[in-house]
Design a protein around this motif. Sequence first.
Motif, PDB file in Angstrom:
ATOM      1  N   MET A  72       0.834  -1.212   0.000  1.00  0.00           N
ATOM      2  CA  MET A  72       0.000   0.000   0.000  1.00  0.00           C
ATOM      3  C   MET A  72       0.868   1.260   0.000  1.00  0.00           C
ATOM      4  O   MET A  72       0.583   2.223  -0.711  1.00  0.00           O
ATOM      5  N   GLY A  73       1.932   1.235   0.803  1.00  0.00           N
ATOM      6  CA  GLY A  73       2.795   2.409   0.915  1.00  0.00           C
ATOM      7  C   GLY A  73       3.429   2.791  -0.410  1.00  0.00           C
ATOM      8  O   GLY A  73       3.373   3.963  -0.831  1.00  0.00           O
ATOM      9  N   ILE A  74       4.005   1.802  -1.082  1.00  0.00           N
ATOM     10  CA  ILE A  74       4.656   2.095  -2.365  1.00  0.00           C
ATOM     11  C   ILE A  74       3.608   2.496  -3.412  1.00  0.00           C
ATOM     12  O   ILE A  74       3.815   3.408  -4.210  1.00  0.00           O
ATOM     13  N   SER A  75       2.465   1.811  -3.374  1.00  0.00           N
ATOM     14  CA  SER A  75       1.395   2.177  -4.320  1.00  0.00           C
ATOM     15  C   SER A  75       0.923   3.600  -4.067  1.00  0.00           C
ATOM     16  O   SER A  75       0.706   4.371  -5.010  1.00  0.00           O
TER      17      SER A  75
ATOM     18  N   ALA B 106      14.167   0.867  -2.345  1.00  0.00           N
ATOM     19  CA  ALA B 106      13.633   2.212  -2.563  1.00  0.00           C
ATOM     20  C   ALA B 106      13.826   2.628  -4.023  1.00  0.00           C
ATOM     21  O   ALA B 106      12.930   3.190  -4.653  1.00  0.00           O
ATOM     22  N   LYS B 107      14.992   2.308  -4.570  1.00  0.00           N
ATOM     23  CA  LYS B 107      15.285   2.705  -5.949  1.00  0.00           C
ATOM     24  C   LYS B 107      14.303   2.063  -6.931  1.00  0.00           C
ATOM     25  O   LYS B 107      13.706   2.750  -7.766  1.00  0.00           O
ATOM     26  N   TYR B 108      14.118   0.750  -6.812  1.00  0.00           N
ATOM     27  CA  TYR B 108      13.238   0.073  -7.759  1.00  0.00           C
ATOM     28  C   TYR B 108      11.766   0.350  -7.461  1.00  0.00           C
ATOM     29  O   TYR B 108      10.932   0.312  -8.359  1.00  0.00           O
ATOM     30  N   ALA B 109      11.458   0.622  -6.205  1.00  0.00           N
ATOM     31  CA  ALA B 109      10.073   0.949  -5.870  1.00  0.00           C
ATOM     32  C   ALA B 109       9.709   2.289  -6.501  1.00  0.00           C
ATOM     33  O   ALA B 109       8.639   2.448  -7.080  1.00  0.00           O
ATOM     34  N   ARG B 110      10.618   3.269  -6.409  1.00  0.00           N
ATOM     35  CA  ARG B 110      10.366   4.605  -6.977  1.00  0.00           C
ATOM     36  C   ARG B 110      10.283   4.567  -8.489  1.00  0.00           C
ATOM     37  O   ARG B 110       9.512   5.277  -9.096  1.00  0.00           O
ATOM     38  N   ARG B 111      11.117   3.726  -9.078  1.00  0.00           N
ATOM     39  CA  ARG B 111      11.181   3.688 -10.539  1.00  0.00           C
ATOM     40  C   ARG B 111       9.857   3.239 -11.139  1.00  0.00           C
ATOM     41  O   ARG B 111       9.523   3.594 -12.258  1.00  0.00           O
TER      42      ARG B 111
END
Lengths: 445, 341
Positions: free
Chosen positions: A197-200, A424-429
């Motif tokens: 949920m957080g990354i979404s 964090a890097k791949y989540a943001r991308r």
Amino acid sequence: MDVLLLSRLQFAVATYFHFLFVPLTLGLSLLLAVMETMYVRTGNHEYKAMAKFWGKLFLINFVIGIVTGITLEFQFGTNWSRYSRYVGDVFGPLLAIEATVAFFLESTFVAVWAFGWEKLSRRMHAVSIWLVAIAANTSAVWILIANSWMQSPVGFVMKNGKPVLDNLVTVITQKYAALTIMHTLGSAYILTGFFVMGISAYHILRRRDLSFFLKSFRLALVFALIFSIFEIVEGHLHGVNLASKQPAKLASMESHWSTESHAPIYLFLIPDPDNERNKVEIGPVPGALSIMAYHRPNTVVKGLKDIPKSERPPVIATFIAFRLMVTLGGFFFLLTIIGWFRRHTLESSPLFLKTIIYAMPLPYIACALGWTVTEVGRQPWIVYGLMKTADAASPISTIQVSVSLVAFTIIYTFLGITAFYLIAKYARRGPESSLNTEKGGAGNA
Amino acid sequence: MLETTWFVLWGVLWALYFMLDGFDIGVGMLSSFVARDEKELRAVYRSIGPFWDGNEVWLITAGGVTFAAFPAAYAVLFSAFYSPLMLILFGLIMRGVSLELRGKVESDLSRRFWDVCLVFGSFIPALLFGVAFANIFKGIPIDNEGLFHGGMVTILHPYGLAGGFLFVALFLMHGALWLSIKVHGNVGLRAEGVAQKMWYVVLFFAIGFLALSFKETSLFGNYVKSPALFVILLVTLCALFGAKIYMYKGIWWKAWWGSAVTIMGTTLFGVVGLYPSLLPSSLDRSYSLTIYNASSSPLTLKIMLAVALIFVPVVLLYQIWAYRVFRGKISEESLDYENRY
């Protein structure tokens, strides 16, 4: 510092760190399996992209969990050899069974899944991630059975001063184990729900890949909501069980000093273990502790004063950890309920989405607090009622453990930073890269 | 009988572990030396990517089984070998992370860092597992309480080091043969050369190790008692020479199997010589941990045996299936994508 304290610190470092990565593996493997099953059923490529995007984060998390897991198995022998020698007959097989029935399956099929996108049929590929999810959760079941045996030893007889296995079925099926398993798995699924949920939420706020992240968010929300409710009910049953199994732990969790009926729970209190009382007690809920522990207000709840000092756990740590964990559990329930009512209007709920982003670390903290209650609250025992932690450490030198503790701390800090940075890097991308690959028709290595 | 069965299984599990993880550890040690550019390195990583983790579980199982079947031996061994085991652990941690995360970092510096981790993280376990097992074969100074009277230096005697170098050489050859099978082009060719050279190194250390075993340990006692056991040595030597013949013929997968049998045979040679000890004491033989004074109760051994008989064949079946899924040489195009996902 002596070998015992250093070994305890080292085990704490190793387990807390390991358990930063385990819950997500347990929960996300299941969500990935659901996503990929949707892909197989509907043929909708968005679900495949979901499996790939979340799968990449899963794999980064997974490897740290794997490599730090080996440490734990080794440490029983390296640092706790007296313990290992004492309990080997009952505890050893549980570890060995875990490896044989779960680790092989998990490790083999996670590789098949990661490298097999182009080598397997869609169906077989989905089966692989299901097997990973089943194996990961099975391994949790076995290690928690082993831990539960340390908390509540059953199914053994004493021979030559050592517990010897008498009935494996009793060890596996004891209520304490069932409750621990449900509680731990529940917390893992809540953590996973909040992670997804957080990354979404981060991407929904930025209006990127909206459909992709709304789907992910809603899937995770249902997951987190179900298990937030489950966890509250289950946690209560767990407390009831503790009252009979480990009264000292229960009394420490509530900083409850005098044995009495109609025992209250205080909304706020400050424990004062030196004087065997609480410095401040505000807002008593009369009879609540008796009711919580035994479902009847007139039942007597054992107080810490009636437990010999040498057998009391550290009260303050256990008390604070328990209070915070319960508070956080309530907060997760609240957030997921709010989420449920906003599930169709997520894009227009920026405050809620931001809260969800900042809530991401909280389930991690709750898990660590839960283990603190479990493990600190069990002290001074390593095997409840049978062996004290002080008698369990290896006959090794202080220098050896000091050096390894420093090394662990450095390596784990580095691994933690690396994993956090990469996730964090791949989540943001976001999923673009994999969606593009899909459009380009290119295969995957 | 139950104890003996578990002793054999214990030996076989360790032998299987060394045979399986041996090749990916070997590839790890060779990685930066046989690959000259980014593309070649990626092929090297890729050659063991889908396998290393499944192989390493054999270590966890071998450790778990030592704990379950022979708790006293597990306790004494692991605490006596505290420092080498910690080093092995750190090595395995760094190489595992390297194998999984190297493909996910983007700067050259990070990649170089993980490349170095892979080499050292593979070399240290290879060396120290060899040292540890040579020490088990020879015995270590433990008293009747199982207390270890020594330190890291105690185990680094010539025989221990011979065991370490033998393992390193065996794994290097094993890994080189794996690369010869899996990787096209220059890397494969270089690996073929390494394998052929390493064969002589293996032979040298194998002869040295055997000679030192004769002089330093009582491993040969059981062989003299039951000469039929010499078949283990014979098979191992045949496999080693078989590997050479197949290398010469250029049939690399058969040479790999020769090397695999050599590794298993080397481990089992020592384990069989050890019987019925699990860990001899060099202070006094009566302090030794044996399958009788270190084993679990019959019930635990029986339960474990049932679990092993049911699950190990199943594990072998799906692991063989997984190896088949990823059989054949690594294709060029599969390496073109930065990300697997």
